[in-house]
Write a protein that holds these residues in place. Structure first.
Motif, mmCIF file in Angstrom:
data_model
loop_
_atom_site.group_PDB
_atom_site.id
_atom_site.type_symbol
_atom_site.label_atom_id
_atom_site.label_comp_id
_atom_site.label_asym_id
_atom_site.label_seq_id
_atom_site.Cartn_x
_atom_site.Cartn_y
_atom_site.Cartn_z
ATOM 1 N N ASN A 88 43.352 58.368 0.577
ATOM 2 C CA ASN A 88 44.820 57.908 1.079
ATOM 3 C C ASN A 88 44.920 56.723 2.328
ATOM 4 O OD1 ASN A 88 46.335 58.128 -0.949
ATOM 5 N ND2 ASN A 88 47.158 60.154 -0.347
ATOM 6 N N LEU A 89 43.695 57.148 2.979
ATOM 7 C CA LEU A 89 44.025 56.909 4.142
ATOM 8 C C LEU A 89 44.137 55.297 4.139
ATOM 9 C CD1 LEU A 89 43.797 57.441 7.622
ATOM 10 C CD2 LEU A 89 41.243 57.651 7.479
ATOM 11 N N GLN A 90 43.083 54.027 3.784
ATOM 12 C CA GLN A 90 42.935 53.112 3.938
ATOM 13 C C GLN A 90 44.518 52.441 3.662
ATOM 14 O OE1 GLN A 90 41.181 50.515 5.179
ATOM 15 N NE2 GLN A 90 42.577 49.218 4.529
ATOM 16 N N ASN A 91 45.266 52.989 2.430
ATOM 17 C CA ASN A 91 46.234 52.510 2.309
ATOM 18 C C ASN A 91 47.119 52.953 3.250
ATOM 19 O OD1 ASN A 91 45.388 51.497 -1.059
ATOM 20 N ND2 ASN A 91 45.818 53.755 -0.990
ATOM 21 N N ASP A 92 47.075 54.122 3.590
ATOM 22 C CA ASP A 92 48.066 54.299 4.749
ATOM 23 C C ASP A 92 48.381 53.458 5.605
ATOM 24 O OD1 ASP A 92 48.882 57.298 3.554
ATOM 25 O OD2 ASP A 92 47.502 57.942 4.950
ATOM 26 N N ILE A 133 37.557 52.544 5.299
ATOM 27 C CA ILE A 133 38.104 51.956 5.886
ATOM 28 C C ILE A 133 37.649 50.774 6.318
ATOM 29 C CG2 ILE A 133 39.783 54.196 6.109
ATOM 30 C CD1 ILE A 133 39.474 53.753 9.017
ATOM 31 N N ASN A 134 39.214 49.549 6.451
ATOM 32 C CA ASN A 134 39.161 48.054 7.286
ATOM 33 C C ASN A 134 39.429 48.729 8.977
ATOM 34 O OD1 ASN A 134 39.295 45.919 8.644
ATOM 35 N ND2 ASN A 134 39.030 45.099 6.731
ATOM 36 N N PRO A 135 38.450 49.148 9.756
ATOM 37 C CA PRO A 135 39.061 49.258 11.868
ATOM 38 C C PRO A 135 40.399 48.554 11.263
ATOM 39 C CG PRO A 135 37.272 49.667 11.202
ATOM 40 C CD PRO A 135 37.213 49.579 10.175
ATOM 41 N N ARG A 136 40.113 46.668 10.672
ATOM 42 C CA ARG A 136 40.851 46.023 11.324
ATOM 43 C C ARG A 136 42.737 46.026 11.174
ATOM 44 N NH1 ARG A 136 40.708 40.738 13.104
ATOM 45 N NH2 ARG A 136 37.951 41.212 13.118
#
Ligand code: NAP
Length: 322
Positions: free
Chosen positions: A221-225, A246-249
């Motif tokens: 879930n981290l990217q969605n979070d 994940i995309n740090p942006r």
């Protein structure tokens, strides 16, 4: 006395009930006759022998329990024989009829809290408190998402966040789980097993996003979070079972934080704060652990199989003793 012993690291089947010598408290120690044991996912990770914490073999698993103090070592003043207590950390393991603790690891259990509920406190409630307040910086009026709110840590987090005046949304993977999450005080519940639930979550905040997300399965879930966070929002990673891209942006325009947490890193002062808060919440009735599954101590292997299946949680799993 009887205890579950681990002689080799491996699968659940290596958990065997054996006769072992009775325990005796030394200076500063407390002996507890165990009535119920909390089963935590970390107990299963440790049992495999591949986790960061690797006990010397043979050992008895477990850190959480509740029971009655039977004897205390020299210098112990905070509890006495006959006191009902919950155990949050143990010197000898808690999957047993007796356990030895340091004085700082036992806490009085109010009369309105059962032994099974007491066994649900140590790791789950302390983790939920640390994630929400010590790492997450949760404040009254903030919107919090408990991503995975139906299990041991999640139900604790819902109760603690609600009692602290936060606006609480929790997720579960079943209808029964969502019902449970709302019964624990969540204003809203959503189903993390259904497509489109992320849009539903965002709409619940009026498109603003969550100030705080407590994450039980970060590898999923981290990217969605990151997309669900409000400006200055924080994700606290409590549970993780793999890797994720994940995309740090997505942290930049929001000035968002990703914060890891482990209960093992809590200082003595932080643990005192945690257990003072839990004691107050138990006494005033805002905290009331939910017991999902009860399994006899002798069947600890089945408990470890079930806790790792990780779906359809309905509160805390405990082992019953005696
Ligand atoms: P648990 O009682 O087994 O509960 C697991 C929870 O994860 C359930 O609410 C489950 O919901 C939920 N879940 C399943 N799939 C999910 C998904 N796709 N997205 C979000 N949530 C999902 O376990 P627990 O004791 O609460 O522990 C939860 C996690 O935290 C574990 O990974 C554990 O190892 C970790 N933990 C970490 C610390 C620490 O110090 N960092 C301390 C304690 C626990 P459904 O079953 O309803 O699908």
């Amino acid at each position: 006395m009887k205890a579950i012993r681990v002689h080799v690291f491996g699968g659940p089947e290596i958990l065997k009930l054996e006769d072992v010598p009775d325990l005796r408290p030394e200076k500063g120690q407390v002996m507890v006759s165990v009535r119920a044991v909390g089963v935590n996912p970390v107990d299963a990770y440790v049992r495999t022998g591949t986790y960061a914490v690797k006990p010397t073999l043979p050992y008895t698993p477990g850190a959480d329990a509740a029971g009655v103090v039977t004897s205390v070592g020299e210098g112990v003043t905070s509890v006495k024989p006959g006191d009902r207590v919950y155990v949050a950390g143990s010197l000898t393991g808690t999957y047993a009829e007796q356990t030895l603790t340091n004085e700082s690891q036992v806490h009085l259990l109010p009369a309105n809290v059962s032994f099974e509920q007491g066994a649900a406190l140590g790791v789950p409630y302390a983790t939920a408190y640390r994630a929400l307040f010590q790492r997450g910086g949760g404040k009254k009026g903030e919107e919090v998402l408990i991503h995975g709110a139906s299990g041991g840590v999640g139900t604790a987090a819902v109760q603690l966040a609600r009692a602290a005046g936060m606006l609480v949304t929790g997720t579960a993977g079943t209808d029964d789980g969502m019902k449970l999450v709302k019964e624990q005080g969540a204003h809203h519940a959503a189903n993390h097993a259904i497509n489109g639930y992320l849009n539903e979550l965002m709409q619940l905040t009026g498109g603003r996003g969550f100030d705080l997300i407590i994450e039980m399965l970060a590898n999923k879930n981290l990217q969605n979070d990151l997309g669900l966070l409000a400006k200055k929002g924080r994700v606290v990673v409590v549970g993780n079972r793999g890797t994720i891209e994940i995309n740090p942006r997505d942290t930049m325009s929001r000035e968002a934080d990703i914060r890891g947490m482990t209960l093992f890193a809590a200082s003595a002062a932080e643990l005192r704060e945690i257990h003072a808060a839990l004691g107050a919440g138990l006494q005033n009735g805002t905290l009331h652990p939910v017991i999902g599954t009860k399994i006899p101590l002798a069947e600890a292997a089945r408990a470890h199989e079930e806790i790792m299946q990780h779906s359809g949680a309905l509160g805390k799993m405990v082992l019953t003793v005696g």
